[in-house]
Design an enzyme around this catalytic site. Structure first.
Site, PDB file in Angstrom:
ATOM      1  N   ASP A 126       1.189  -0.112   5.282  1.00 40.67           N
ATOM      2  CA  ASP A 126       2.204   0.391   4.094  1.00 40.67           C
ATOM      3  C   ASP A 126       3.294  -0.474   4.413  1.00 40.67           C
ATOM      4  OD1 ASP A 126       2.080   2.696   1.792  1.00 40.67           O
ATOM      5  OD2 ASP A 126       3.939   1.807   2.191  1.00 40.67           O
ATOM      6  N   GLY A 167       1.678  11.435  -8.440  1.00 40.76           N
ATOM      7  CA  GLY A 167       2.543  10.686  -7.697  1.00 40.76           C
ATOM      8  C   GLY A 167       1.988   9.080  -7.612  1.00 40.76           C
ATOM      9  N   GLN A 168       0.941   8.591  -8.156  1.00 36.78           N
ATOM     10  CA  GLN A 168       0.718   7.263  -7.889  1.00 36.78           C
ATOM     11  C   GLN A 168       1.757   6.138  -8.519  1.00 36.78           C
ATOM     12  OE1 GLN A 168      -3.378   6.778  -9.832  1.00 36.78           O
ATOM     13  NE2 GLN A 168      -3.455   4.563  -8.557  1.00 36.78           N
ATOM     14  N   HIS A 186      -6.485   3.607  -3.670  1.00 35.92           N
ATOM     15  CA  HIS A 186      -6.166   3.394  -2.326  1.00 35.92           C
ATOM     16  C   HIS A 186      -6.053   5.031  -1.503  1.00 35.92           C
ATOM     17  CE1 HIS A 186      -2.351   3.664  -4.389  1.00 35.92           C
ATOM     18  NE2 HIS A 186      -1.810   4.430  -3.386  1.00 35.92           N
ATOM     19  N   ASN A 234      -3.281   9.757  -4.188  1.00 37.11           N
ATOM     20  CA  ASN A 234      -2.663  10.173  -5.303  1.00 37.11           C
ATOM     21  C   ASN A 234      -3.240   9.630  -6.657  1.00 37.11           C
ATOM     22  OD1 ASN A 234      -0.588  11.252  -3.721  1.00 37.11           O
ATOM     23  ND2 ASN A 234       0.120   9.378  -3.463  1.00 37.11           N
ATOM     24  N   HIS A 256      -4.247   6.690   1.622  1.00 34.08           N
ATOM     25  CA  HIS A 256      -3.254   6.590   2.610  1.00 34.08           C
ATOM     26  C   HIS A 256      -3.743   7.277   3.837  1.00 34.08           C
ATOM     27  CE1 HIS A 256       0.303   5.856  -0.012  1.00 34.08           C
ATOM     28  NE2 HIS A 256      -0.614   6.336  -0.939  1.00 34.08           N
TER      29      HIS A 256
HETATM   30  P1  AMP Z   1       1.012   5.488  -4.161  1.00 35.53           P
HETATM   31  O1  AMP Z   1       2.234   6.365  -4.510  1.00 35.53           O
HETATM   32  O2  AMP Z   1      -0.277   6.296  -3.588  1.00 35.53           O
HETATM   33  O3  AMP Z   1       0.544   4.660  -5.413  1.00 35.53           O
HETATM   34  O4  AMP Z   1       1.255   4.743  -3.083  1.00 35.53           O
HETATM   35  C1  AMP Z   1       1.545   3.225  -3.138  1.00 35.53           C
HETATM   36  C2  AMP Z   1       1.787   2.810  -1.849  1.00 35.53           C
HETATM   37  O5  AMP Z   1       1.755   1.143  -1.729  1.00 35.53           O
HETATM   38  C3  AMP Z   1       3.453   3.118  -1.265  1.00 35.53           C
HETATM   39  O6  AMP Z   1       3.233   3.817   0.055  1.00 35.53           O
HETATM   40  C4  AMP Z   1       4.108   1.757  -1.169  1.00 35.53           C
HETATM   41  O7  AMP Z   1       4.981   1.771  -0.100  1.00 35.53           O
HETATM   42  C5  AMP Z   1       2.815   0.823  -0.811  1.00 35.53           C
HETATM   43  N1  AMP Z   1       2.830  -0.447  -1.188  1.00 35.53           N
HETATM   44  C6  AMP Z   1       3.488  -1.151  -2.351  1.00 35.53           C
HETATM   45  N2  AMP Z   1       3.340  -2.386  -2.385  1.00 35.53           N
HETATM   46  C7  AMP Z   1       2.922  -2.822  -1.227  1.00 35.53           C
HETATM   47  C8  AMP Z   1       2.541  -4.119  -0.588  1.00 35.53           C
HETATM   48  N3  AMP Z   1       2.725  -5.252  -1.173  1.00 35.53           N
HETATM   49  N4  AMP Z   1       1.873  -4.146   0.666  1.00 35.53           N
HETATM   50  C9  AMP Z   1       1.900  -2.933   1.336  1.00 35.53           C
HETATM   51  N5  AMP Z   1       1.982  -1.632   0.775  1.00 35.53           N
HETATM   52  C10 AMP Z   1       2.481  -1.667  -0.429  1.00 35.53           C
END
Ligand code: AMP
Ligand code: ZN
Length: 113
Positions: free
Chosen positions: A30, A93-94, A100, A87, A102
């Site tokens: 991340d 909270g997405q 994806h 999420n 986590h």
């Molecule tokens: P969510 O809130 O579940 O949609 O999480 C999205 C996650 O993607 C967040 O933890 C961000 O820090 C991560 N994220 C966004 N852009 C990138 C990227 N280019 N490379 C790696 N992680 C990313």
């Protein structure tokens, strides 16, 4: 060309710190880690989120969790444990709208939600 950030990573148009790759799954660190270990596991094929998965979704979630299990064992924290978070949508909270999972680990977490 896709406008989805994670599709761009799959297509090699954006860099990532890869931790796992198979035919169907990509996993990478991340960008803004919230835990000492914070990886994202994504299907290479674009789905918005769990709600976007077709009822007959083959092995998508199974592939993601098999990859998680493999990485946790390979990196030696399977026994200590980890947390998975998915999420879905605005209330969930997405922020990135490509499915994806986590993977969070590296320290003890509170048992609460
Ligand atoms: P969510 O809130 O579940 O949609 O999480 C999205 C996650 O993607 C967040 O933890 C961000 O820090 C991560 N994220 C966004 N852009 C990138 C990227 N280019 N490379 C790696 N992680 C990313
Ligand atoms: Zn995508």
């Amino acid at each position: 060309m896709s406008s989805c950030v994670f599709c761009k990573i799959v297509e090699g148009q954006l860099p990532c710190q890869k931790v796992f790759e198979s035919e169907t799954v990509l996993a990478f660190k991340d960008l803004h880690p919230q835990h000492p270990i914070h990886y994202l596991f994504i299907p290479k094929k674009h789905y918005v989120n769990v709600a976007d998965l077709p009822d007959d979704n083959g092995n998508i979630m199974a592939d993601l969790f098999a990859a998680i299990k493999t990485v946790a064992e390979k990196e030696g924290f399977a026994e200590k444990g980890y947390r998975n978070v998915i999420n879905t949508g605005t209330w969930g909270g997405q922020t990135v709208f490509h499915l994806h999972v986590h993977l969070l680990s590296g320290r003890t977490m509170s048992p609460s939600f």
